[in-house]
Design an enzyme around this catalytic site. Structure first.
Site, short mmCIF file in Angstrom:
data_model
loop_
_atom_site.label_atom_id
_atom_site.label_comp_id
_atom_site.label_asym_id
_atom_site.label_seq_id
_atom_site.Cartn_x
_atom_site.Cartn_y
_atom_site.Cartn_z
N TYR A 1 0.84 -1.20 0.00
CA TYR A 1 0.00 0.00 0.00
C TYR A 1 0.88 1.25 0.00
CZ TYR A 1 -4.52 2.30 0.59
OH TYR A 1 -5.66 3.03 0.38
N HIS B 1 6.21 -3.45 -12.86
CA HIS B 1 7.58 -3.36 -13.37
C HIS B 1 8.07 -4.79 -13.60
CE1 HIS B 1 11.63 -2.14 -14.05
NE2 HIS B 1 12.11 -2.38 -12.85
#
Ligand code: NAD
Ligand code: MG
Length: 352
Positions: free
Chosen positions: A30, A112
């Site tokens: 988060y 990514h």
């Protein structure tokens, strides 16, 4: 242009939300990206569960934002799509924890490609492996979404077990607001290698070295550090803003003819063929995995070189000079000032 280099860009109309509407997404982490993906997905009507360790300081934040929180393993077990948004160096350990919760047909989703491309995470063959990577820090992904705007992004499919990996990734991209702006199709390899090369040779490494070398050249020649800072660091932003808005042409248009002629005749002498050869060597280390191995080993050893390099960078003269000057001139940006900067301003004026 040949077909090989044709880029596909997807927009809202290309995405079919039904590929994600009735699914549950576990957002692991988060932080910058995690909070933005989780909130945007939830507001787009997708069922979201945030996966965080029991002792994570982010738990309160996610709960305050009205989100359901579970451990990473529980979240992954409930989910159809597991979005891996913990730091890249932490992902292999988190993956090892959640792997048993992946079921055939689930999706492992990344922002990514590093860990998949360099084999630090090896997902089972029966799950989809996708990437939706906003080309922006998370707080902008969130803010743009709230303001009904989009954030450009990249999309890639590494493994398509279900045959629906692209459609689902596109629906995910739509749900976080990326297809509002445009999503470019790429591969895990291309995203990872261009990302690493860009940050090493140009964006972070290259530009920081260019600034430091310019500053040192002026200071070593007897010019004041303050002038050297302004010329080599402070003005960088103004120049880059022009390039961002209108390419190199906007920059050359905006500077004086003297600056343009001097830049066009001298720039390539500074960043010359030798620099280009070094760039190619840096790219090769990215491509053959040398850099990835170095970074993985560095982390396993608790980052001894990294910490040393960080300290040396923080100790560079330009940082102390810059900190002083930025305070002195904070008023120029309409920032609040304290007593000391006020005093310094008076002194500065008296010196004029
Ligand atoms: P971050 O560092 O902002 O946040 C990571 C979060 O992961 C933390 O807030 C915490 O909730 C959790 N976390 C941290 N350490 C943990 C641990 N040891 N175990 C479990 N959870 C832990 O990360 P980020 O920048 O959002 O990066 C997440 C992914 O997004 C990475 O793959 C990154 O490359 C990618 N990405 C980031 C950006 C960006 O601008 N930040 C842009 C595009 C893609
Ligand atoms: Mg599952």
């Amino acid at each position: 242009m040949t077909d090989e280099f044709t880029t596909t860009v997807y927009y809202d109309d290309d995405a079919d939300s039904s590929y994600i509407d009735d699914k549950t997404v576990a957002v692991l982490g988060y932080g910058s990206q995690g909070h933005a993906h989780a909130q945007n997905l939830a507001e787009s009507g997708v069922d979201v569960v945030v996966g965080l360790r029991e002792d994570s300081s982010s738990r309160a934040a996610a709960q305050d934002d009205g989100l359901d929180v579970a451990t990473p393993r529980e979240a992954a077990a409930r989910a159809d799509i597991v979005s891996m948004l913990v730091p890249d160096t932490v992902q292999p350990a988190v993956y090892a924890d959640i792997e048993p919760a992946l079921e055939p047909g689930d999706t492992l989703q990344f922002a990514h490609g590093f860990n998949v491309h360099y084999n630090q995470i090896r997902p089972p063959e029966d799950v989809d492996v996708t990437m939706v990577a906003p080309k922006s820090p998370g707080h902008l992904v969130r803010r743009n979404y709230e303001q009904n705007q989009g954030t450009p992004g990249l999309l890639a499919v590494y493994q398509n077990a279900t045959g629906e990996a692209s459609q689902e990734a596109l629906a995910y991209a739509k749900a976080i607001g990326c297809t509002r702006a445009g999503v470019v199709e790429t591969t895990f390899r291309e995203e990872t290698e261009t990302d690493l090369f860009g940050e090493q040779a140009v964006l972070c490494g290259g530009i920081a070295s260019l600034i430091k070398q310019g500053y040192e050249t002026l200071v070593d020649a007897g010019y004041s550090p303050e002038m050297a800072y302004f010329e080599c660091m402070n003005e960088m932003k103004l120049i880059v803003d022009l390039m961002y808005e209108g390419g190199l042409a906007a920059m050359w248009d905006s500077v004086s003819d003297t600056a343009e002629f001097g830049g066009l005749t001298r720039g390539d002498r500074v960043v010359d063929d030798h620099a280009r050869e070094n760039m190619e060597a840096v790219l090769e280390e990215v491509q053959d995995g040398t850099f990835a191995r170095e970074w993985i080993v560095e982390n396993q050893a608790n980052r001894p070189n990294y910490e040393q390099l960080r300290q040396a960078e923080a100790d560079h003269d330009i940082e102390a000079v810059g900190e002083e000057l930025r305070q002195l001139f904070a008023w120029a940006d309409g920032e609040t000032e304290d007593e000391s900067t006020d005093d310094e301003r008076t002194r500065q004026r008296a010196d004029d």
